[in-house]
Design a protein around this motif. Structure first.
Motif, short mmCIF file in Angstrom:
data_model
loop_
_atom_site.label_atom_id
_atom_site.label_comp_id
_atom_site.label_asym_id
_atom_site.label_seq_id
_atom_site.Cartn_x
_atom_site.Cartn_y
_atom_site.Cartn_z
N ASN A 276 0.84 -1.39 0.07
CA ASN A 276 0.02 0.23 0.10
C ASN A 276 0.92 1.14 0.05
OD1 ASN A 276 -3.09 -0.55 0.42
ND2 ASN A 276 -1.96 -2.09 1.49
N ALA A 277 2.06 1.05 0.69
CA ALA A 277 3.02 2.33 0.56
C ALA A 277 3.20 2.57 -0.78
CB ALA A 277 4.21 2.00 1.81
N TYR A 278 3.74 1.48 -1.34
CA TYR A 278 4.51 1.47 -2.69
C TYR A 278 3.23 1.92 -3.57
CZ TYR A 278 6.34 -0.53 -7.18
OH TYR A 278 6.71 -0.63 -8.38
N ASN A 279 2.16 1.54 -3.72
CA ASN A 279 0.97 1.87 -4.67
C ASN A 279 0.70 3.29 -4.44
OD1 ASN A 279 0.89 -0.31 -6.29
ND2 ASN A 279 -0.36 -1.42 -4.63
N GLY A 280 0.67 3.78 -2.97
CA GLY A 280 0.35 4.81 -2.87
C GLY A 280 0.96 6.21 -3.37
#
Length: 290
Positions: free
Chosen positions: A169-173
């Motif tokens: 989720n951090a990566y996609n965010g």
């Protein structure tokens, strides 16, 4: 001076205070306030309808294969009275929190690095995705060899389970931040620190918090697996002991405890979302209008 002004001038401070209180009562009982309170009350009650109905069905169903809720409550009272339940819950909570902290930091750092660096993403992401799909149960023999039967192996498994949802989720965010915002920050000549602080982290925060919320659930599921490894304390150990002695009331009690801890974790995550995303109009908007 008109008659109305003369009357207003003759009102005493006590009378004016009483008028203000009466006006406040009228406003609080206005038609527009009641639906708001009703909606708030309804939103607090509705989520618990299904658990309450399930509890009633459970209590009324024949108890040949499953202890009744009353028997489970009796087991909870018995274990609480001798202090055993609190001790196991504390041991499990401590393992979960340490594992979450370690896994969360690693997952966030990897998501941040891979999100801002395409080369690092090309180098690391494939390996991370391969490790992510390995089941915890398959790793138990290796964990025992690497860490033994102590606390380290259990914390390792929890950290491993927590790291991936936060990483993804951090990566996609970060990847999905509007490039025009970053371009604007460069036009205003923001430093790299300010760019991270003012643009990248706030922009990715909704996605990161979704990852945290999901990871909190994975944390307890990973802990169940971890506490099957030669554990001498914790909720998993309590469940294993109860299963060996066919104490089904205690087994069901441990399942209920895991569910309540998961719900408590979700409430904390929702609270953090409300606190940290107040600035986000999309988050505060109610698409249903209910």
């Amino acid at each position: 001076m008109s008659t109305t002004e003369e009357l207003a001038a003759t009102q005493t401070p006590g009378r004016r205070h009483a008028d203000r209180q009466a006006r406040a009562r009228r406003e609080s009982s206005a038609p527009g306030k009641r639906p708001r309170r009703s909606r708030r009350l309804r939103s607090q009650i509705i989520p618990w309808l299904i658990p309450v109905i399930a509890l009633l069905v459970w209590q009324l169903s024949p108890g040949e294969f499953l202890p009744s809720p009353v028997e489970v409550i009796d087991a909870a009272v018995r274990l609480t009275a001798n202090g055993e339940l609190q001790e196991h819950v504390w041991i499990s909570t401590r393992r979960a929190l340490i594992g979450f902290a370690i896994g969360g930091i690693i997952g966030f750092a990897l998501g941040l690095l891979n999100g801002v660096s395409k080369r690092l993403s090309e180098l690391l992401d494939t390996s991370i995705q391969m490790i992510r799909t390995v089941p915890h149960l398959a790793l138990i023999p290796l964990v025992i060899v690497w860490f033994g039967l102590g606390e380290d192996g259990k914390i390792f498994l929890v950290a491993l389970g927590v790291a991936f949802p936060i990483y993804l989720n951090a990566y996609n965010g970060i990847r999905n931040i509007d490039p025009r915002l970053i371009e604007m920050a460069r036009v205003y000549r923001l430093s790299k620190t300010a760019l991270f602080k003012e643009v990248i982290i706030p922009g990715a925060m909704p996605s990161i918090l979704v990852g945290v919320r999901y990871a909190l659930g994975i944390m307890w599921m990973s802990l169940i697996v971890a506490e099957t490894i030669g554990s001498n304390g914790g909720i998993g150990h309590l469940a294993t002991q109860a299963r060996q002695f066919v104490q089904m009331d205690v087994v069901v009690l441990t399942i209920v405890i895991y569910a309540l801890l998961g719900k408590f974790s979700d409430v904390i995550a929702a609270f953090l979302e409300r606190r940290w995303l107040r600035w986000n109009p999309a988050f505060n908007a109610n698409p249903t209008g209910a």
